[in-house]
Design a protein around this motif. Structure first.
Motif, PDB file in Angstrom:
ATOM      1  N   ARG A 166       0.794   4.072  -2.847  1.00 27.81           N
ATOM      2  CA  ARG A 166       0.577   5.507  -2.624  1.00 27.81           C
ATOM      3  C   ARG A 166       1.587   6.340  -3.396  1.00 27.81           C
ATOM      4  O   ARG A 166       1.236   7.368  -3.995  1.00 27.81           O
ATOM      5  CB  ARG A 166       0.655   5.845  -1.136  1.00 27.81           C
ATOM      6  CG  ARG A 166       0.083   7.241  -0.867  1.00 27.81           C
ATOM      7  CD  ARG A 166       0.258   7.727   0.537  1.00 27.81           C
ATOM      8  NE  ARG A 166      -0.666   8.809   0.805  1.00 27.81           N
ATOM      9  CZ  ARG A 166      -0.598  10.042   0.282  1.00 27.81           C
ATOM     10  NH1 ARG A 166       0.387  10.339  -0.553  1.00 27.81           N
ATOM     11  NH2 ARG A 166      -1.502  10.956   0.569  1.00 27.81           N
ATOM     12  N   ILE A 182      -6.125   5.040   0.302  1.00 22.12           N
ATOM     13  CA  ILE A 182      -4.844   4.405   0.621  1.00 22.12           C
ATOM     14  C   ILE A 182      -4.417   4.780   2.035  1.00 22.12           C
ATOM     15  O   ILE A 182      -3.952   3.925   2.808  1.00 22.12           O
ATOM     16  CB  ILE A 182      -3.769   4.799  -0.400  1.00 22.12           C
ATOM     17  CG1 ILE A 182      -4.099   4.222  -1.778  1.00 22.12           C
ATOM     18  CG2 ILE A 182      -2.391   4.305   0.059  1.00 22.12           C
ATOM     19  CD1 ILE A 182      -3.179   4.708  -2.883  1.00 22.12           C
ATOM     20  N   ASP A 183      -4.580   6.053   2.391  1.00 22.88           N
ATOM     21  CA  ASP A 183      -4.198   6.491   3.744  1.00 22.88           C
ATOM     22  C   ASP A 183      -5.003   5.757   4.805  1.00 22.88           C
ATOM     23  O   ASP A 183      -4.468   5.383   5.861  1.00 22.88           O
ATOM     24  CB  ASP A 183      -4.381   8.003   3.873  1.00 22.88           C
ATOM     25  CG  ASP A 183      -3.322   8.785   3.106  1.00 22.88           C
ATOM     26  OD1 ASP A 183      -2.263   8.192   2.788  1.00 22.88           O
ATOM     27  OD2 ASP A 183      -3.543   9.974   2.807  1.00 22.88           O
ATOM     28  N   GLN A 187       0.576   8.956  -6.230  1.00 29.43           N
ATOM     29  CA  GLN A 187       0.951  10.343  -6.013  1.00 29.43           C
ATOM     30  C   GLN A 187       1.665  10.922  -7.236  1.00 29.43           C
ATOM     31  O   GLN A 187       1.432  12.065  -7.643  1.00 29.43           O
ATOM     32  CB  GLN A 187       1.855  10.459  -4.783  1.00 29.43           C
ATOM     33  CG  GLN A 187       2.273  11.884  -4.445  1.00 29.43           C
ATOM     34  CD  GLN A 187       1.091  12.767  -4.080  1.00 29.43           C
ATOM     35  OE1 GLN A 187       0.294  12.424  -3.223  1.00 29.43           O
ATOM     36  NE2 GLN A 187       0.971  13.914  -4.743  1.00 29.43           N
ATOM     37  N   LEU A 233       0.826  -1.210   0.000  1.00 29.27           N
ATOM     38  CA  LEU A 233       0.000   0.000   0.000  1.00 29.27           C
ATOM     39  C   LEU A 233       0.860   1.259   0.000  1.00 29.27           C
ATOM     40  O   LEU A 233       0.533   2.244  -0.675  1.00 29.27           O
ATOM     41  CB  LEU A 233      -0.922   0.015   1.234  1.00 29.27           C
ATOM     42  CG  LEU A 233      -2.322  -0.546   1.073  1.00 29.27           C
ATOM     43  CD1 LEU A 233      -3.098  -0.385   2.389  1.00 29.27           C
ATOM     44  CD2 LEU A 233      -3.078   0.156  -0.062  1.00 29.27           C
ATOM     45  N   ALA A 234       1.954   1.241   0.756  1.00 25.53           N
ATOM     46  CA  ALA A 234       2.851   2.397   0.762  1.00 25.53           C
ATOM     47  C   ALA A 234       3.449   2.613  -0.629  1.00 25.53           C
ATOM     48  O   ALA A 234       3.574   3.755  -1.102  1.00 25.53           O
ATOM     49  CB  ALA A 234       3.956   2.193   1.796  1.00 25.53           C
ATOM     50  N   LEU A 284      -6.097   8.468  -3.010  1.00 22.65           N
ATOM     51  CA  LEU A 284      -5.059   8.707  -1.997  1.00 22.65           C
ATOM     52  C   LEU A 284      -5.638   8.641  -0.590  1.00 22.65           C
ATOM     53  O   LEU A 284      -5.007   8.087   0.326  1.00 22.65           O
ATOM     54  CB  LEU A 284      -4.388  10.054  -2.247  1.00 22.65           C
ATOM     55  CG  LEU A 284      -3.500  10.130  -3.498  1.00 22.65           C
ATOM     56  CD1 LEU A 284      -3.039  11.558  -3.738  1.00 22.65           C
ATOM     57  CD2 LEU A 284      -2.298   9.191  -3.378  1.00 22.65           C
ATOM     58  N   ASP A 285      -6.835   9.180  -0.396  1.00 28.39           N
ATOM     59  CA  ASP A 285      -7.475   9.109   0.921  1.00 28.39           C
ATOM     60  C   ASP A 285      -7.769   7.664   1.312  1.00 28.39           C
ATOM     61  O   ASP A 285      -7.594   7.273   2.477  1.00 28.39           O
ATOM     62  CB  ASP A 285      -8.780   9.914   0.919  1.00 28.39           C
ATOM     63  CG  ASP A 285      -8.544  11.420   0.972  1.00 28.39           C
ATOM     64  OD1 ASP A 285      -7.394  11.830   1.263  1.00 28.39           O
ATOM     65  OD2 ASP A 285      -9.494  12.185   0.705  1.00 28.39           O
TER      66      ASP A 285
END
Length: 352
Positions: A291, A341-342, A295, A287-288, A338-339
């Motif tokens: 992201r 993923i966070d 991005q 997941l990191a 992105l949200d």
């Protein structure tokens, strides 16, 4: 006066059906028409498909014969359905009746597929197996024209293709194939990083991916590119993320589809991992990486997570991403992705 009943004839309905197709083609009940058998490259170290099979290009006569056999089967189902189905459509009763007349259909690998396709309206077709574009252009055009003539209800024809094959075809050839009726291409990018591509024996460089994808777009195809989060492992995850975003941004395809890497037993990468030569990412580390890719991604198409491998969960235990085939529209939905993923990262790290 009753309609004449179709007679049993095993050869009349004989056609080949391969195993593999993209999930989106299953979701649209695509007709599977086999142009080639297996994969012409078949060296990718992460892949366990086709490893014991030999690649073959089928002849135009064979393929057209399959198409004609499919049409004959459809015509006989329609004849048995006539007068009993809604709006004259194919009926279950007709399918059962045809199987009674021709018991070999019970074991026919393509009968259920063709039946489902007709029930769904006979709209989409997928050309099997791994790289139909490797056929000679004039032969592929002939097959496509015959397919479109035989089934005028078709609205979309798709195929797998390799970036290197696309790069080797001239723009005129690709345009001719597109005009003959091939609408969408599914391409396995996997990574935009040259070190990852070389390590996994993908048989293409980042620039070859850009060149092939650019040609497909210029020829008017709808392009769907697949990439594999986690393919670089712990050693190459940042380069894999950044360079994949760079290559996808340069191509700007209509669809980008996530296929998270998993170790496939029996593959060279599985052996490498067992010998500590490859250190895979954890789900949270994937997941990191995802992201970072999202991005840096700058595209105007759709990013899709339409596969069970995108298994991450949110705080409610629900899937982090929609598995819908149309995914998320970029750049509009980029903040949403992105949200999500966070949130997934917070779950992975046990944060409230």
């Amino acid at each position: 006066m009753p309609h004449a009943q179709p007679l049993a004839d095993p050869e009349k309905y004989a056609f080949e059906t391969g195993v593999y197709r993209p999930p989106s083609e299953g979701g649209s009940h695509s007709l599977l028409v086999r142009l080639t058998r297996n994969c012409p490259w078949n060296r990718c170290t992460f892949c366990g498909m086709y490893k014991t099979e030999r690649f073959e290009v089928r002849s135009v006569a064979e393929i057209k014969g399959d198409i004609d056999a499919m049409a004959a089967l459809g015509d006989d189902l329609a004849a048995l359905s006539r007068g009993s189905g809604p709006d004259g459509g194919i009926t279950h009763q007709a399918a059962m009746g045809l199987m009674q007349k021709n018991p070999a259909l019970c074991d026919h690998p393509g009968f259920a597929m063709l039946y489902d396709w007709l029930l769904s309206g006979g709209k989409t077709v997928f050309l099997q197996d791994a790289n139909s574009l490797i056929m000679k252009t004039d032969q592929l055009v002939e097959v496509l024209e015959h397919l479109r003539r035989t089934f005028p209800t078709i609205t979309r024809v798709t195929s797998y293709a390799r970036s290197k094959t696309l790069g080797q075809k001239s723009l005129d050839e690709l345009t001719a194939i597109r005009r003959a009726g091939l609408d969408r291409l599914h391409v396995g990018l996997e990574s935009g990083d040259d070190a990852v591509l070389e390590k996994t024996c993908k048989g293409a460089t980042a620039e070859a991916h850009i060149r092939g994808g650019g040609k497909a777009m210029a020829a008017g195809f709808q392009l769907s590119e697949y990439w594999m989060p986690g393919l670089g492992g712990k050693a190459l995850w940042q380069a894999h993320a950044r360079n994949t975003a760079r290559v996808l941004s340069a191509i700007d395809p209509h669809y980008i589809r996530s296929r998270p890497f998993r170790i496939w037993p029996g593959t060279p990468m599985a052996r490498e991992a067992a010998e500590d030569g490859f250190d895979p990412l954890t789900p949270g580390e994937q997941l990191a990486e995802l992201r970072l890719t999202m991005q840096e991604l700058s595209v105007t198409g759709r990013v899709c997570f339409d596969h069970a491998g995108n298994h991450w969960r949110d705080r409610r235990g629900e899937l982090l991403f929609s598995h819908g085939y149309e995914g998320y529209k970029f750049p509009e939905d980029k903040p949403v992705v992105l949200d999500r993923i966070d949130e997934g990262l917070a779950v992975a790290m046990n944060r409230p």
